[in-house]
Enzyme design. Structure first.
Site, PDB file in Angstrom:
ATOM      1  N   ARG A   1      21.281  56.132  32.320  1.00  0.00           N
ATOM      2  CA  ARG A   1      21.943  57.351  32.759  1.00  0.00           C
ATOM      3  C   ARG A   1      22.642  57.084  34.077  1.00  0.00           C
ATOM      4  O   ARG A   1      21.813  56.882  35.245  1.00  0.00           O
ATOM      5  CB  ARG A   1      21.145  58.623  32.595  1.00  0.00           C
TER       6      ARG A   1
ATOM      7  N   GLU B   1      30.935  65.778  26.551  1.00  0.00           N
ATOM      8  CA  GLU B   1      30.067  65.281  25.506  1.00  0.00           C
ATOM      9  C   GLU B   1      30.867  64.402  24.563  1.00  0.00           C
ATOM     10  O   GLU B   1      32.365  64.616  24.546  1.00  0.00           O
ATOM     11  CB  GLU B   1      29.377  66.408  24.851  1.00  0.00           C
TER      12      GLU B   1
ATOM     13  N   ARG C   1      15.209  57.863  30.513  1.00  0.00           N
ATOM     14  CA  ARG C   1      16.428  56.909  30.720  1.00  0.00           C
ATOM     15  C   ARG C   1      16.411  56.716  32.429  1.00  0.00           C
ATOM     16  O   ARG C   1      16.049  57.472  33.142  1.00  0.00           O
ATOM     17  CB  ARG C   1      17.734  57.585  30.501  1.00  0.00           C
TER      18      ARG C   1
END
Length: 204
Positions: A30, A38, A81
């Protein structure tokens, strides 16, 4: 929500998941300090029309990360992540995404890319060409069961004791405002549309 992890560096040609997530050497990464729209999110153009800013963010990261990348970080998010800064050809990809208007500076976790965001906003690049709702607000609305703005119409028309007021992204009161269509509240695609419907701009 972040948790400490052993410092890690991964490198290789990545698979791009979305505008701020990569998979490098089977490690999900990430991008630190940024938040991209999004995947299915739409934003508003200056002309009022909608465009697929989420898909554009994914495409922008795919173009920037088309070669081998090197990602370094020492924290993980709640999804496991690696939170990292990724570089390709000596370029900070996190910074480049924000500078292009393909992602926001994620102030909740870092102020590292605020300068790049200010420059992109001033130039009207990417998400800054019109109204765009920050991705964390879209996620919060989704979790709360409130559908995100459709077709890039991000202005919130709220009814309260002060009358019919509209809230534009970036206003102090915007995040806390919730839309209840059963009360007659609604989304607008532009301030002109809201004013034409008889709504007044909220006071910041």
């Amino acid at each position: 929500m972040l948790s400490p992890a052993m410092a890690a560096t991964v490198s290789g040609v990545p698979r791009v998941v979305d505008g701020d997530t990569l998979v490098v050497e089977n490690t999900r990464v990430r991008l630190f300090g940024i938040d991209a729209p999004e995947s299915k999110q739409t934003c508003q153009r200056a002309s009022g029309g909608a465009w697929s800013c989420g898909a554009a963010a994914t495409a922008a990261l795919r173009a920037l990360a088309a070669q081998e990348v090197r990602c370094s970080g020492d924290e993980e998010d709640r999804y496991g992540r690696l939170i990292a800064v990724c570089r390709a050809g000596g370029r900070d990809l996190n910074a480049a995404m924000v500078a292009r208007g393909a992602a926001f500076a994620y102030r909740k976790y870092s102020m590292a890319y605020v300068r790049q965001e200010a420059e992109a906003k001033s130039a009207g690049r990417g998400v800054w060409q019109g109204n765009a709702e920050r991705p964390d607000l879209v996620r919060a609305q989704t979790r709360a069961g409130t559908p995100p703005p459709q077709s890039g119409c991000a202005i919130k028309g709220n009814i309260s004791g002060r009358g019919h007021l509209y809230h534009v992204p970036g206003m102090r009161s915007y995040e806390a405002t919730r839309i209840n269509t059963r009360k007659g509240e609604r989304w607008f695609c532009s301030e002109a549309q809201a004013k034409a419907a008889g709504w007044r701009r909220a006071g910041g």
